[in-house]
Motif scaffolding. Structure first.
Motif, PDB file in Angstrom:
ATOM      1  N   PHE A 194     -39.678  31.952  -0.349  1.00  0.00           N
ATOM      2  CA  PHE A 194     -40.208  30.834  -1.293  1.00  0.00           C
ATOM      3  C   PHE A 194     -41.272  31.202  -1.968  1.00  0.00           C
ATOM      4  N   TRP A 195     -41.576  30.334  -3.318  1.00  0.00           N
ATOM      5  CA  TRP A 195     -42.483  30.558  -4.123  1.00  0.00           C
ATOM      6  C   TRP A 195     -43.509  29.713  -3.831  1.00  0.00           C
ATOM      7  N   VAL A 196     -44.918  30.245  -4.108  1.00  0.00           N
ATOM      8  CA  VAL A 196     -46.199  29.414  -3.982  1.00  0.00           C
ATOM      9  C   VAL A 196     -46.905  29.670  -5.196  1.00  0.00           C
ATOM     10  N   SER A 197     -47.365  28.388  -5.522  1.00  0.00           N
ATOM     11  CA  SER A 197     -48.266  28.659  -6.904  1.00  0.00           C
ATOM     12  C   SER A 197     -49.655  29.509  -6.765  1.00  0.00           C
ATOM     13  N   ASP A 198     -50.240  29.737  -7.951  1.00  0.00           N
ATOM     14  CA  ASP A 198     -51.244  30.754  -7.891  1.00  0.00           C
ATOM     15  C   ASP A 198     -52.489  29.844  -7.164  1.00  0.00           C
ATOM     16  N   LYS A 199     -52.444  28.523  -7.117  1.00  0.00           N
ATOM     17  CA  LYS A 199     -53.736  27.725  -6.697  1.00  0.00           C
ATOM     18  C   LYS A 199     -53.489  27.806  -5.269  1.00  0.00           C
ATOM     19  N   LEU A 247     -35.821  38.963  -7.938  1.00  0.00           N
ATOM     20  CA  LEU A 247     -35.526  37.390  -7.481  1.00  0.00           C
ATOM     21  C   LEU A 247     -36.093  36.554  -8.370  1.00  0.00           C
ATOM     22  N   ARG A 248     -36.885  36.919  -9.452  1.00  0.00           N
ATOM     23  CA  ARG A 248     -37.410  36.036 -10.404  1.00  0.00           C
ATOM     24  C   ARG A 248     -36.322  36.002 -11.403  1.00  0.00           C
ATOM     25  N   GLU A 249     -35.611  37.190 -11.573  1.00  0.00           N
ATOM     26  CA  GLU A 249     -34.271  36.944 -12.362  1.00  0.00           C
ATOM     27  C   GLU A 249     -33.103  36.240 -11.610  1.00  0.00           C
ATOM     28  N   LEU A 250     -33.198  36.223 -10.628  1.00  0.00           N
ATOM     29  CA  LEU A 250     -32.057  35.434  -9.819  1.00  0.00           C
ATOM     30  C   LEU A 250     -32.047  33.822  -9.585  1.00  0.00           C
ATOM     31  N   TYR A 251     -33.503  33.405  -9.507  1.00  0.00           N
ATOM     32  CA  TYR A 251     -33.646  32.066  -9.254  1.00  0.00           C
ATOM     33  C   TYR A 251     -34.598  31.755 -10.356  1.00  0.00           C
ATOM     34  N   GLU A 252     -34.460  30.217 -10.356  1.00  0.00           N
ATOM     35  CA  GLU A 252     -35.430  29.440 -11.373  1.00  0.00           C
ATOM     36  C   GLU A 252     -36.638  29.209 -10.765  1.00  0.00           C
ATOM     37  N   ILE A 253     -37.769  29.967 -11.255  1.00  0.00           N
ATOM     38  CA  ILE A 253     -39.064  30.186 -10.477  1.00  0.00           C
ATOM     39  C   ILE A 253     -40.027  29.842 -11.806  1.00  0.00           C
ATOM     40  N   GLY A 310     -46.000  32.572 -13.068  1.00  0.00           N
ATOM     41  CA  GLY A 310     -47.098  32.773 -12.070  1.00  0.00           C
ATOM     42  C   GLY A 310     -46.867  32.660 -10.533  1.00  0.00           C
ATOM     43  N   GLY A 311     -47.655  32.448  -9.817  1.00  0.00           N
ATOM     44  CA  GLY A 311     -47.424  32.259  -8.669  1.00  0.00           C
ATOM     45  C   GLY A 311     -47.128  33.508  -7.857  1.00  0.00           C
ATOM     46  N   SER A 312     -46.744  33.487  -6.344  1.00  0.00           N
ATOM     47  CA  SER A 312     -46.507  34.659  -5.567  1.00  0.00           C
ATOM     48  C   SER A 312     -45.120  34.202  -4.785  1.00  0.00           C
ATOM     49  N   LEU A 313     -44.370  35.253  -4.210  1.00  0.00           N
ATOM     50  CA  LEU A 313     -43.156  35.136  -3.718  1.00  0.00           C
ATOM     51  C   LEU A 313     -43.598  35.622  -2.108  1.00  0.00           C
ATOM     52  N   PHE A 314     -42.969  34.824  -0.933  1.00  0.00           N
ATOM     53  CA  PHE A 314     -43.129  34.927   0.256  1.00  0.00           C
ATOM     54  C   PHE A 314     -41.819  34.988   1.052  1.00  0.00           C
ATOM     55  N   SER A 315     -41.858  35.466   2.088  1.00  0.00           N
ATOM     56  CA  SER A 315     -40.449  35.231   3.059  1.00  0.00           C
ATOM     57  C   SER A 315     -40.923  35.236   4.727  1.00  0.00           C
ATOM     58  N   ILE A 316     -40.245  34.388   5.301  1.00  0.00           N
ATOM     59  CA  ILE A 316     -40.302  34.390   6.535  1.00  0.00           C
ATOM     60  C   ILE A 316     -38.878  34.204   7.323  1.00  0.00           C
ATOM     61  N   ASP A 317     -39.049  34.785   8.513  1.00  0.00           N
ATOM     62  CA  ASP A 317     -37.873  34.884   9.513  1.00  0.00           C
ATOM     63  C   ASP A 317     -38.039  33.962  10.677  1.00  0.00           C
ATOM     64  N   CYS A 318     -37.393  32.890  10.677  1.00  0.00           N
ATOM     65  CA  CYS A 318     -37.466  32.063  11.811  1.00  0.00           C
ATOM     66  C   CYS A 318     -36.160  30.980  11.710  1.00  0.00           C
ATOM     67  N   MET A 319     -36.473  30.064  12.762  1.00  0.00           N
ATOM     68  CA  MET A 319     -35.266  29.161  13.029  1.00  0.00           C
ATOM     69  C   MET A 319     -35.570  27.925  12.346  1.00  0.00           C
ATOM     70  N   VAL A 354     -38.814  26.375  -2.176  1.00  0.00           N
ATOM     71  CA  VAL A 354     -37.926  27.177  -1.513  1.00  0.00           C
ATOM     72  C   VAL A 354     -36.891  27.662  -2.297  1.00  0.00           C
ATOM     73  N   LEU A 355     -36.399  29.111  -2.188  1.00  0.00           N
ATOM     74  CA  LEU A 355     -35.517  29.653  -3.038  1.00  0.00           C
ATOM     75  C   LEU A 355     -34.249  29.779  -2.348  1.00  0.00           C
ATOM     76  N   SER A 356     -34.392  30.124  -1.106  1.00  0.00           N
ATOM     77  CA  SER A 356     -33.294  30.338  -0.209  1.00  0.00           C
ATOM     78  C   SER A 356     -33.435  30.074   1.216  1.00  0.00           C
ATOM     79  N   PRO A 357     -32.612  29.881   2.130  1.00  0.00           N
ATOM     80  CA  PRO A 357     -31.135  29.493   1.926  1.00  0.00           C
ATOM     81  C   PRO A 357     -30.796  28.103   1.515  1.00  0.00           C
TER      82      PRO A 357
END
Length: 352
Positions: A263-268, A293-299, A302-311, A329-332
């Motif tokens: 997922f992407w999160v804004s600078d704020k 990832l920025r080339e693959l998705y419409e983002i 600015g901002g930052s990218l993060f990932s988490i692994d959970c149900m 959220v960019l995926s899934p």
């Protein structure tokens, strides 16, 4: 004292059961317990019911100090026949008595004082008065609490104390609780394992006596907790700490897979998400991975990218939606679909 080599070990283990006020032990229960436990002490596990009867007879009539016993009957549940029957049990008449009560050393008192001050946030709550009593009986010097929990978090305080005690002594309990979506009141028998706090709300987690399923109950939905000494406690089928490491909140769906959520999160909001992760698995995506990832998705810029692994569960979707336009959220795809569904429902609510 009985003369065979296991006598002292048996007496120590019997003393533990006879002093237990949360479980009801018959002579047969004690025999079975000794059969299981003696090998762990390097002793022969061969113990007969008659041997246990003789040990108790020795304690009652020949022990150097006088001991009074209470013999009583309770309703017990047979797992084999699924029937309730009358079980004859025995314990010390004095609920505070134990043969092996000893004095604490100064070092042990210091450790215990620190521990009690750490959980001192429960001090003064209904059902936790034993903390004050323990301090007084042990002669511990009061210390300033090191950790404090907001008492606003403790709904239904007496029930929390009762649940805490039941978990500590591994006692089966009968819960009476109010259904969430209706006014219907139900009862269930469980082996309680864990008190867990999430989002300023407490939950009791345990396994159903009939099916063994792990169940979760919001403490503020509980009406009463009753200990059932005649029921056999079911040990936790797994490490519950690990179980809840894979989710946000308390809603656990059996068989659900773990997903990598990008997922992407804004600078704020990025500094806040970075220092207060959505989940323990959260990582910040930077460098070549972020560029691809920025080339693959419409983002957004600015901002930052993060990932988490959970149900996936209710709390996950709610948490992701709580950031509004500051998180995408960019995926899934199925997580994105769940979020879109939530957004459409919100929009429809405000359009009416």
């Amino acid at each position: 004292m009985p003369s065979n080599k296991n006598a002292l070990t048996r007496i120590v283990l019997l003393d533990k059961m006879l002093a237990d006020r949360y479980h009801a032990y018959s002579i047969q229960d004690m025999t079975d317990y000794l059969e299981r436990e003696l090998p762990q002490y390097g002793k022969d596990g061969g113990v007969s019911k008659r041997c246990v009867e003789k040990d108790i007879e020795y304690l009652e009539y020949n022990f150097p100090i006088p001991i009074e016993f209470e013999r009583y009957t309770i309703d017990a549940h047979s797992a084999a026949t699924d029937r309730v029957y009358k079980k004859r049990c025995i314990r010390y008449s004095d609920p505070t008595f134990s043969i092996f009560k000893g004095k604490l050393s100064d070092e042990e008192k210091g450790i215990l004082t620190t521990a009690l001050s750490t959980i001192g946030s429960f001090d003064g709550l209904d059902g936790f008065g034993w903390l004050d009593d323990l301090n007084k009986r042990l002669g511990l010097v009061e210390q300033r609490p090191i950790v404090q929990i907001s008492k606003n978090l403790l709904e239904n305080k007496t029930l929390m104390a009762e649940a805490f005690s039941a978990i500590k002594v591994k006692a089966v309990v009968k819960l009476k609780y109010r259904m969430f979506n209706t006014s219907e009141i139900r009862e269930v028998i469980i082996s309680p394992y864990l008190l867990k706090e999430y989002n300023r709300r407490w939950y009791l987690i345990g396994s159903a006596d009939d099916s063994g399923r792990i169940l979760t109950f919001a403490l503020d939905r509980l009406i009463s907790i009753v200990i059932l000494p005649g029921y056999e406690y079911r040990e936790a089928p797994e490490d519950l700490t690990e179980r809840y490491e894979d989710i946000i909140g308390v809603s656990y769906y059996e068989g659900a897979g773990i997903h990598k959520i990008i997922f992407w999160v804004s600078d704020k909001s990025a500094p806040y998400v970075d220092t207060k992760p959505l989940h323990g698995s959260q990582i910040s995506i930077k460098g070549d991975k972020e560029k691809s990832l920025r080339e693959l998705y419409e983002i957004p810029a600015g901002g930052s990218l993060f990932s988490i692994d959970c149900m996936e569960n209710y709390e996950l979707i709610r948490e992701l939606c709580s950031y509004g336009e500051d998180l995408k959220v960019l995926s899934p795809r199925h997580i994105i679909s769940a979020i879109k569904k939530r957004i459409k429902s919100m929009s429809k609510l405000y359009d009416t």
